[in-house]
Design a protein around this motif. Structure first.
Motif, PDB file in Angstrom:
ATOM      1  N   PRO A  21       0.818  -1.222   0.000  1.00 37.19           N
ATOM      2  CA  PRO A  21       0.000   0.000   0.000  1.00 37.19           C
ATOM      3  C   PRO A  21       0.851   1.271   0.000  1.00 37.19           C
ATOM      4  CG  PRO A  21      -0.912  -1.604   1.514  1.00 37.19           C
ATOM      5  CD  PRO A  21       0.411  -2.139   1.082  1.00 37.19           C
ATOM      6  N   VAL A  22       1.888   1.307   0.823  1.00 37.28           N
ATOM      7  CA  VAL A  22       2.673   2.537   0.909  1.00 37.28           C
ATOM      8  C   VAL A  22       3.393   2.805  -0.425  1.00 37.28           C
ATOM      9  CG1 VAL A  22       4.785   1.581   1.962  1.00 37.28           C
ATOM     10  CG2 VAL A  22       4.131   3.883   2.449  1.00 37.28           C
ATOM     11  N   ASP A 234      19.765  -7.586  -2.531  1.00 38.59           N
ATOM     12  CA  ASP A 234      18.790  -7.859  -1.473  1.00 38.59           C
ATOM     13  C   ASP A 234      17.379  -8.017  -2.048  1.00 38.59           C
ATOM     14  OD1 ASP A 234      17.301  -5.305  -1.420  1.00 38.59           O
ATOM     15  OD2 ASP A 234      19.196  -4.453  -0.730  1.00 38.59           O
ATOM     16  N   GLY A 235      16.477  -8.554  -1.199  1.00 39.32           N
ATOM     17  CA  GLY A 235      15.126  -8.888  -1.658  1.00 39.32           C
ATOM     18  C   GLY A 235      14.245  -7.686  -1.968  1.00 39.32           C
ATOM     19  N   LEU A 236      14.655  -6.525  -1.477  1.00 34.26           N
ATOM     20  CA  LEU A 236      13.836  -5.338  -1.754  1.00 34.26           C
ATOM     21  C   LEU A 236      13.905  -4.961  -3.235  1.00 34.26           C
ATOM     22  CD1 LEU A 236      12.003  -3.560  -0.088  1.00 34.26           C
ATOM     23  CD2 LEU A 236      13.876  -1.938   0.173  1.00 34.26           C
ATOM     24  N   SER A 258      14.117   3.719  -8.375  1.00 30.31           N
ATOM     25  CA  SER A 258      14.822   4.271  -7.204  1.00 30.31           C
ATOM     26  C   SER A 258      13.830   4.931  -6.262  1.00 30.31           C
ATOM     27  CB  SER A 258      15.864   5.313  -7.611  1.00 30.31           C
ATOM     28  OG  SER A 258      16.600   4.830  -8.666  1.00 30.31           O
ATOM     29  N   PHE A 259      12.824   5.601  -6.842  1.00 33.35           N
ATOM     30  CA  PHE A 259      11.794   6.234  -6.020  1.00 33.35           C
ATOM     31  C   PHE A 259      11.059   5.167  -5.202  1.00 33.35           C
ATOM     32  CE2 PHE A 259       7.228   7.263  -5.674  1.00 33.35           C
ATOM     33  CZ  PHE A 259       7.312   8.361  -4.824  1.00 33.35           C
ATOM     34  N   MET A 260      10.664   4.074  -5.887  1.00 31.50           N
ATOM     35  CA  MET A 260       9.951   2.993  -5.182  1.00 31.50           C
ATOM     36  C   MET A 260      10.793   2.441  -4.044  1.00 31.50           C
ATOM     37  SD  MET A 260       8.206   0.649  -8.127  1.00 31.50           S
ATOM     38  CE  MET A 260       7.187  -0.423  -7.133  1.00 31.50           C
ATOM     39  N   ASP A 266      12.170   3.709   3.542  1.00 33.58           N
ATOM     40  CA  ASP A 266      11.649   4.601   4.595  1.00 33.58           C
ATOM     41  C   ASP A 266      10.671   3.861   5.482  1.00 33.58           C
ATOM     42  OD1 ASP A 266      13.093   6.701   3.826  1.00 33.58           O
ATOM     43  OD2 ASP A 266      11.450   7.849   2.910  1.00 33.58           O
ATOM     44  N   ARG A 267       9.760   3.119   4.853  1.00 32.71           N
ATOM     45  CA  ARG A 267       8.742   2.408   5.627  1.00 32.71           C
ATOM     46  C   ARG A 267       9.375   1.307   6.485  1.00 32.71           C
ATOM     47  NH1 ARG A 267       3.298   1.903   6.557  1.00 32.71           N
ATOM     48  NH2 ARG A 267       3.557   4.151   6.268  1.00 32.71           N
TER      49      ARG A 267
END
Ligand SMILES: NC(=O)c1ccc[n+]([C@@H]2O[C@H](COP(=O)([O-])OP(=O)(O)OC[C@H]3O[C@@H](n4cnc5c(N)ncnc54)[C@H](OP(=O)(O)O)[C@@H]3O)[C@@H](O)[C@H]2O)c1
Length: 272
Positions: A21-22, A234-236, A258-260, A266-267
């Protein structure tokens, strides 16, 4: 996209820790889309009802554990990839017709392509669950892939796509890693921060090591790989690339990765 507000979301259970969602709401804002994305916790028995509601109310949605396979017979159409692996993580509502896709494999491939040449490489995937299966299937379109899984039976259908399979034992791991260029952990092992399926002495600096676990961001496997001077992913990275593919299917927009990733990091920091 039409101008009226549009509803999107993710269906799964449990969903407390989802970053979707974020990330998607930030994308709607950034690209000026009047969309809203919510987490819809749905238990197994309620899945058919939820899918019918989505057919009426939602423009698109993501599907996560434990519904990725169970949703397949409830959809009207599947992409070729989703049909082959019988697993869906993204649904597009085309005027009441629900079309299922799976972007996990493409997301993992794009994450890897940031740092590695995939063609002609030898890739070893640990795990043949929903994610491992999708990743192995996608990568096998380009190169040689072996999958080791704790329960060999679950991995056997992957042989239909030219993928070698074996049982996840220490001996098999040592042998396969000798020839591998890329290692991918596609199991949840590492989520607790302390465990890794791969003994540190098996890692050598020529290996590219990807962990699809993204919380913690640097798993024990990745820490060990960094110490062994391996290239790591990494998994992100997979999470944002698979999400970007889904967003493109809904909106036609190619988003800023990069924005995503910044939004997701941050979250993650705030929730730690
Ligand atoms: N980064 C991303 O975008 C992304 C996307 C999807 C999933 N994930 C993460 O990937 C992980 C796997 O997800 P999934 O959907 O594939 O789960 P899944 O369908 O439940 O599959 C789990 C896999 O891990 C294996 N496994 C579990 N515990 C193990 C252990 N202790 N030792 C050895 N093997 C073990 C299972 O082996 P058996 O078959 O023998 O049980 C199975 O192959 C989760 O942590 C999930 O959060 C990340």
């Amino acid at each position: 996209m039409r101008d009226e507000p549009q509803l999107y979301g993710i269906i799964g259970y449990p969903l407390e820790h989802t970053l979707s969602p974020v990330i998607h709401n930030a994308l709607f804002k950034r690209y000026g889309i009047r969309g809203s994305y919510f987490a819809f916790p749905v238990r197994g028995e309620m899945l058919p009802v939820a899918v019918n509601c989505a057919r009426i109310f939602m423009r698109g949605f993501n599907v996560t554990m434990p519904h990725k396979e169970a949703i397949v017979p409830l959809l009207d159409e599947l992409s070729e990839d989703a049909s082959n692996i019988r697993s869906v993580n993204t649904v597009v509502n085309k005027n009441g017709k629900l079309v299922g896709y799976n972007t996990d494999g493409v997301g993992a491939r794009k994450a890897l392509e940031r740092v590695a040449e995939i063609n002609n490489s030898r890739i070893l995937v640990l795990g043949a669950g929903g994610a491992g299966k999708s990743i192995a299937y996608e990568l096998a379109k380009f190169t040689h892939v072996t999958v080791l899984n704790r329960r060999i039976g679950k991995a056997l259908p992957l042989q239909n796509f030219g993928i070698e399979v074996g049982e996840l034992t220490k001996d098999n791991l040592r042998r396969e890693l000798k020839d591998a260029d890329i290692l991918i952990n596609a199991t949840p092992v590492g989520m607790n921060g302390n465990d890794s399926l791969v003994p540190r002495e098996f890692l050598r600096k020529e290996l590219v090591v990807m962990d699809i676990v993204y919380s913690p961001l640097t798993t024990k496997l990745l820490k060990d790989a960094e110490k062994a001077e391996c290239t790591t992913v990494d998994g992100l990275w997979m999470l944002v690339y698979q999400g970007a593919e889904g967003f493109r299917l809904w909106s036609g927009i190619k988003v800023d990765i990069s924005f995503m990733r910044r939004v997701a990091i941050d979250r993650l920091r705030k929730s730690q």
